[in-house]
Design a protein around this motif. Structure first.
Motif: not given
Ligand SMILES: N[C@H](CCC[C@H](N)C(=O)O)C(=O)O
Length: 269
Positions: A13-17, A46-51, A59-65
């Protein structure tokens, strides 16, 4: 403007951070998320993650599908960020505060407490979320659990035999689920072992879903199908879930950094 990213995954399950704590970045619109998540024209995830920086948490983690929608929780991403942070950390999300720490099996995440009330899932009208009198084709009488994000769980004899690639989209967008829903189809191998496939809200079929594993494990425990410590086998690999006497869920499993890179914001905004 060049933006640095880290490509990561949890069991595929993959992410761009994107870490904006020291490098400010323009606001992330749905179109930009979709373009970055695109597997042929963008980086792909699958999801884009913004720290972001946070006053109460590490840290705050914002999660975008991948469909561009911002959501409340992402278990596999929590482990990925736990890996990046290395030490014990707290992560603020829209679904609540979670905590990560290194573990012999990878990263352990305290995912908080599950919620079962129909209006906490949420559902469009009152219903017993332990045995919902609804069905779609071969899938019926599910349970529903909110673990920061919403999940519906079907227990079947053979999860691999279910046409989840078609039923998933149908159930995800059913009017019963005003915020849409993550769709979990599981089989019980024994009292310590589940097999799980997930159609994720805003993404589709994924190799693994951390919150899905948590929600499905809790649903099985709530139904008396398993002990309160189980291994959940997903297509991408296993996760280890416990539901403590303190009502908190712990998820443990691997997280991987695949590569780092950068892109020009102007190409995606
Ligand atoms: N699709 C999910 C978010 C990501 C969950 C999954 N990637 C996980 O590891 O928990 C949702 O819309 O709630």
């Amino acid at each position: 403007m060049r933006i640095a990213f880290t490509k990561m995954h949890g069991l595929g399950n993959d992410f761009v951070v994107l870490d904006t704590r020291e490098n400010a970045m323009p606001a992330m619109g749905a179109d930009t998320v979709r373009a970055l998540a695109d597997r042929t024209r963008g980086i792909g995830c699958d999801q884009l993650i913004v720290l972001e920086n946070d006053a109460q948490a590490t840290v705050r983690m914002r999660i975008y599908n991948a469909d561009g929608g911002e959501v409340e929780a992402c278990g596999n991403a929590a482990r990925a960020i736990g890996l990046l942070l290395k030490e014990r950390a707290t992560i603020a999300t829209a679904g609540g505060l979670i905590a990560t720490q290194p573990d012999a099996k990878g990263i352990a995440v305290d995912m908080g407490e599950p919620r079962f009330d129909w209006d906490a899932i949420p559902l469009a009208y009152p219903m017993d979320t332990a045995a919902m009198p609804v069905g779609w084709d071969v899938l019926e009488r599910p349970l529903a659990v909110n673990v920061g994000n919403p999940h519906v769980i079907f227990f079947v004899d053979d999860a691999d035999a279910v046409p989840l690639e078609t039923l998933g989209a149908q159930i995800e967008t059913d009017p019963l689920f005003p915020d849409r829903i993550n769709v979990n189809v599981a089989s019980v191998a024994d009292r310590q072992t589940l097999h799980l496939r997930v159609w994720e809200r805003g993404v589709g079929l994924t190799r693994a879903c951390g919150t899905g594993a948590c929600a499905t494990a809790v649903a099985a425990m709530r139904s008396g199908l398993t002990e309160r410590e189980v291994t959940v086998h997903l297509p991408g690999g296993p996760l280890f879930i416990t539901w403590g006497e303190d009502n908190r869920i712990t998820m443990t499993g691997p997280a991987t950094e695949a590569f780092r890179g950068s892109f020009d914001w102007g190409d995606y905004a």
